[in-house]
Design a protein around this motif. Structure first.
Motif, mmCIF file in Angstrom:
data_model
loop_
_atom_site.group_PDB
_atom_site.id
_atom_site.type_symbol
_atom_site.label_atom_id
_atom_site.label_comp_id
_atom_site.label_asym_id
_atom_site.label_seq_id
_atom_site.Cartn_x
_atom_site.Cartn_y
_atom_site.Cartn_z
ATOM 1 N N LEU A 1 -7.601 8.490 2.917
ATOM 2 C CA LEU A 1 -6.171 8.803 2.987
ATOM 3 C C LEU A 1 -5.482 8.615 1.640
ATOM 4 O O LEU A 1 -4.255 8.477 1.591
ATOM 5 N N ASP A 2 -6.267 8.598 0.547
ATOM 6 C CA ASP A 2 -5.706 8.445 -0.795
ATOM 7 C C ASP A 2 -4.831 7.190 -0.869
ATOM 8 O O ASP A 2 -3.747 7.196 -1.448
ATOM 9 N N LEU A 3 -5.334 6.129 -0.286
ATOM 10 C CA LEU A 3 -4.594 4.878 -0.193
ATOM 11 C C LEU A 3 -4.695 4.104 -1.498
ATOM 12 O O LEU A 3 -5.794 3.792 -1.975
ATOM 13 N N HIS A 4 -3.536 3.804 -2.113
ATOM 14 C CA HIS A 4 -3.467 3.034 -3.350
ATOM 15 C C HIS A 4 -2.938 1.627 -3.068
ATOM 16 O O HIS A 4 -2.403 1.360 -2.002
ATOM 17 N N ASN B 1 -14.057 2.423 -3.109
ATOM 18 C CA ASN B 1 -12.725 2.156 -3.633
ATOM 19 C C ASN B 1 -12.858 1.723 -5.091
ATOM 20 O O ASN B 1 -13.903 1.951 -5.722
ATOM 21 N N SER C 1 0.456 5.879 -0.087
ATOM 22 C CA SER C 1 -0.483 6.987 0.047
ATOM 23 C C SER C 1 0.250 8.309 -0.082
ATOM 24 O O SER C 1 1.375 8.457 0.406
ATOM 25 N N SER C 2 -0.411 9.280 -0.742
ATOM 26 C CA SER C 2 0.148 10.627 -0.820
ATOM 27 C C SER C 2 0.141 11.308 0.545
ATOM 28 O O SER C 2 0.850 12.287 0.761
ATOM 29 N N ASN D 1 -10.991 5.346 -0.445
ATOM 30 C CA ASN D 1 -9.612 5.361 -0.887
ATOM 31 C C ASN D 1 -9.566 4.951 -2.357
ATOM 32 O O ASN D 1 -10.584 5.024 -3.055
ATOM 33 N N LYS D 2 -8.409 4.499 -2.828
ATOM 34 C CA LYS D 2 -8.265 4.091 -4.234
ATOM 35 C C LYS D 2 -7.676 2.698 -4.337
ATOM 36 O O LYS D 2 -6.858 2.412 -5.211
ATOM 37 N N PHE E 1 -8.113 3.473 8.195
ATOM 38 C CA PHE E 1 -7.461 4.320 7.188
ATOM 39 C C PHE E 1 -8.520 4.899 6.250
ATOM 40 O O PHE E 1 -8.579 4.558 5.075
ATOM 41 N N LEU F 1 0.838 -1.191 0.000
ATOM 42 C CA LEU F 1 0.000 0.000 0.000
ATOM 43 C C LEU F 1 0.878 1.249 0.000
ATOM 44 O O LEU F 1 1.987 1.232 0.534
#
Length: 842
Positions: free
Chosen positions: A79-82, A127, A40-41, A103-104, A76, A38
């Protein structure tokens, strides 16, 4: 034997420490595995250190109080989580809560989640997850909440989810799920909410689900479900929201046999339901929303339905209801906010009691058989946002009281029999933005010029009426108009020039009128227009050739007998050569005519000059007094030998000094050019040429110039200009403790006046100067402020005349196009000037 027990007792503490270390290390490795998969920005994962055993303090990680160093929750959210959820998450065997919504995350939901036997809460909503819902989730026997909404999941809902005995919330809305709803769903005695909206589910509602005694929310809207609506749903003592809209349910509405049902939302619109509405709906005394629209209901609406005093939203449109709207509706529905009765067979008058519905936000009773006039009490609806009464048999004048509905954004009264003029009060509705449709009525008279008050209007339709007179030029002030329909009236005169302001217009239809004159050429500059209908008028002359007129499928011009075109695609007569010659002659006449007219007053002026020579000489002497030639010696004396004490500022090409001549009453500025700098001589010539051709109150005035050689034989060039006592705009925007002293910041009013002055100067240079000129170096340091803080544009060293620039670009393969400005800085004005010059060459 006792000795063995004793030895084990001594060893027990160390064994416990080893065990705790092993399980802690397992959770640590599980978290570090998550970190590998994972990113995140938000960079919160940077706090997860590989060598740290203090992971219970890591962001988003919670540990158990009873079992230290065991992870029980991951939180989380947003949180722009990829990345993808890895299978190693199964190492966190004590986890009870996984909360990762909004998130993503991508990929599939790992099947190893089924190994988390303690998991109670799983939220992966909003997501980019795909694939199927893993059936292994049914192994998580303690699962209470499953939220996988708003992803791209496909396949069917696993049967095993229905067997989870602790399940209370199942939310799978907004996916691509297919197949039937699992038959076991509803077996959990804890089930509270099932939300499966916006999928492609088929089949009936399972019996266990309809008989659930704990179910409070059942939302199945926008699927392909079929069959009849089970009657137990209408006799539930727990159900608060039942949403079955946009499916294929058939049959009638079940009868409610219990009193005091807790149901608050009943949504059945857009199905194939039929029959009459049962009067037993009155038992839903807590009902807030009742949506029955877009079905096949018929007959009269039970009077008891209008007595549901808690209703805020009543939608019964697109059915075949008959009868009249009860006159008491304004008293029995005090809380109503949205009332939709459109596309039915209601008849009779609009009840005047509607004016009592003080909370009414939207009223739509269009496409019925209503008659009579609009009751004046409608003007009391201060919260009304949309009013739709189109396609009825309403008549009489449009009540001016509608102008008191100050929140009205959309008004549609089209296709009725209203007569008279448009009440001026309507044009005071600044809120009217979505649309005003008065078409297909019998309205007459002139279009009032007060129509300019609709400055936020996007759509205006007054077609198919009997309006006469000219189109008011004030209509051009409605600059937000995108759709303008005025066809089939009795309008005459020309298309107003003010229409040039309607740059955002998409559809313009002013056909079937008596309009005359030429088609305005500015229409070909409208970049957004997609449909233009000027047919069946009395327009004349050649059709413009640019813009939308290139596309014959979007332009309709037939029925104008005096129009001609250069292309046969417009189905008009082709313009003859005589017409072209006539146009050329008219252009010449536009130039020669004013010159000829100027000869007579010029002759008279010469006579006056000859008879009053002495007076003219005196005036000339006074005018030339400030323009006399100045020598280098004069400049040296006026600036105290170019003393640094008189230095105002210095740039790349020159330095500016304060000077005082004996013949001048005021201080002036002397700009001495640094001729050793490459480009400085050219800059001097450019400034001379520019200032020779310009005269404007917002440009720095040149007094005279000096071009000579100094005593050592070097060339010397300087300009004598007005001195601006308040310095440059840059020194005011970024003040320093300097010779001007401490200043207060520029006020908002001063900034606006300065901006207007600069705009006025640029407008003069671009549009009124002959030839047009681009400054090319507009920046705060080149804007000077006079004694009353008026702005003057200075420094024309990089200025370009647009006509000559355009010519050189067309006739030279070596011309360089690019932004111009000071080295190390390119002001927005320079880029603007570059764009303008580029456009001039196209």
């Amino acid at each position: 034997m006792p000795l063995a027990i004793f030895l084990l007792t001594l060893a027990a503490p160390s064994l416990g420490v080893t065990y705790l270390h092993d399980v802690s290390n397992t959770d640590l490795q599980g978290l570090l595995c998550l970190k590998l998969h994972l990113f995140s920005s938000a960079r919160f994962l940077t706090s997860w250190k590989n060598d740290s055993m203090q992971f219970c303090s890591w962001f988003g990680v919670s540990c158990s109080k009873r079992h230290p160093s065991r992870v029980v929750a991951l939180d989380f959210e947003s949180l722009d989580l990829h990345g993808q959820i890895p299978s190693c998450i199964s190492n966190l065997t004590f986890v009870t809560r996984i909360h990762l919504p909004n998130n993503k995350l991508s990929g599939q939901i790992t099947t190893e989640l089924g190994q988390l036997s303690r998991l109670q809460y799983l939220n992966l909503s909003s997501n980019n997850l795909g694939g199927k819902i893993p059936g292994t989730l049914s192994s998580c026997s303690r699962l209470q909440i499953i939220d996988l909404a708003l992803n791209s999941l496909s396949g069917s809902i696993p049967e095993g989810l229905g067997t989870l005995t602790s399940l209370s919330v199942l939310r799978l809305t907004g996916n691509n799920l297919m197949g039937n709803i699992p038959l076991p769903l509803g077996s959990s005695s804890s089930l509270i909410s099932v939300i499966l909206t916006n999928n492609s589910l088929t089949g009936p509602i399972p019996p266990l689900l309809t008989n659930s005694s704990s179910l409070q929310v059942l939302a199945l809207t926008k699927n392909h479900l079929s069959g009849e609506i089970p009657s137990p749903l209408f006799n539930s003592t727990s159900l608060q929201k039942l949403a079955l809209g946009l499916n294929s349910f058939v049959g009638s509405i079940p009868t409610c046999t219990i009193n005091g049902s807790p149901l608050q939302y009943l949504i059945l619109q857009s199905n194939n339901l039929a029959g009459t509405v049962p009067s037993t709906l009155r038992n839903f005394t807590s009902l807030l929303w009742l949506l029955l629209g877009d079905n096949n209901f018929h007959g009269t609406v039970p009077a008891s339905l209008y007595n549901l005093s808690a209703l805020t939203y009543l939608g019964m449109g697109n059915n075949s209801f008959t009868g009249e709207i009860p006159s008491s509706i304004g008293y029995t529905l005090p809380s109503i906010q949205i009332l939709i009765l459109q596309e039915n067979l209601f008849q009779g008058n609009l009840p005047s009691s509607l004016g009592n519905l003080q909370n009414l936000f939207l009223l739509s009773i269009s496409q019925n058989n209503l008659s009579g006039q609009i009751p004046l009490s409608i003007s009391n609806l201060s919260q009304l946002n949309e009013l739709h009464l189109q396609e009825n048999n309403l008549s009489g004048p449009i009540p001016g009281g509608l102008g008191r509905c100050k929140n009205l954004e959309a008004l549609n009264l089209s296709s009725n029999s209203f007569h008279g003029s448009i009440p001026i009060e309507l044009f005071t509705l600044l809120s009217l933005s979505k649309g005003l449709d008065l078409s297909h009525n019998q309205l007459s008279g002139n279009i009032p010029p007060e129509i300019s008050g609709l400055i936020n209007l996007g759509t205006l339709s007054i077609s198919n009426n009997q309006f006469s007179g000219k189109i008011p030029s004030t209509l051009g002030e409605c600059v937000h108009l995108e759709y303008l329909h005025m066809k089939a009236n009795l309008l005459d005169g020309r298309i107003p020039e003010s229409f040039t302001n309607l740059r955002g217009i998409i559809v313009l239809d002013i056909s079937q009128n008596n309009l005359s004159g030429k088609i305005p050429e500015f229409l070909e500059t409208f970049s957004d227009i997609e449909f233009l209908n000027l047919s069946f008028n009395n327009l004349e002359g050649p059709v413009p050739t640019g813009g939308i007129f290139h596309n014959s499928s979007e332009v309709f011009l037939q029925g104008n007998k005096k129009l001609c075109a250069s292309s046969p695609l417009l189905q008009l007569p082709l313009c003859s050569s005589k017409t072209s010659k006539k146009r050329q002659a008219l252009r010449i006449l536009k130039i020669v005519g004013p010159v000829s007219l100027a000869v007579i007053p010029l002759s008279c002026f010469m006579v006056i000059l000859l008879t009053k020579t002495k007076k003219v000489k005196q005036v000339a002497q006074q005018r030339n007094k400030g323009l006399k030639k100045l020598s280098l010696t004069d400049l040296v004396r006026a600036t105290d030998n170019f003393s640094s004490a008189n230095l105002i500022g210095s740039g790349r090409y020159g330095s500016v000094y304060r000077a005082r001549f004996e013949s001048e009453e005021h201080t002036v500025a002397v700009k001495v050019f640094k001729l050793d700098q490459l480009g400085a001589p050219k800059s001097f010539l450019a400034e001379c040429k520019a200032l020779r051709n310009t005269r404007h109150r917002n440009l720095v005035r040149v007094i005279t110039a000096c071009s000579t050689y100094d005593p050592t034989g070097y060339e010397f060039k300087a300009l004598v200009l007005e001195c601006m006592p308040n310095g440059s705009l840059e020194s005011w925007l970024y003040p320093k403790l300097n010779k001007y002293g401490l200043r207060r910041p520029l006020s908002l009013s001063s900034r606006i006046v300065i901006a207007m002055d600069i705009a006025s100067a640029l407008d003069y240079l671009h549009n009124h100067c002959s030839p047009p000129m681009a400054h090319c170096d507009l920046k705060p340091s080149n804007v000077l402020l006079d004694d009353v803080m008026g702005a003057r544009l200075a420094d024309f060293g990089l200025a370009k005349f647009l006509q000559s620039f355009s010519y050189s670009c067309r006739h030279s393969s070596t011309s360089i196009l690019g932004p111009r400005g000071s080295i190390g800085y390119i002001a927005p004005g320079a880029l603007f000037s570059f764009k303008e010059k580029t456009f001039s060459t196209s």
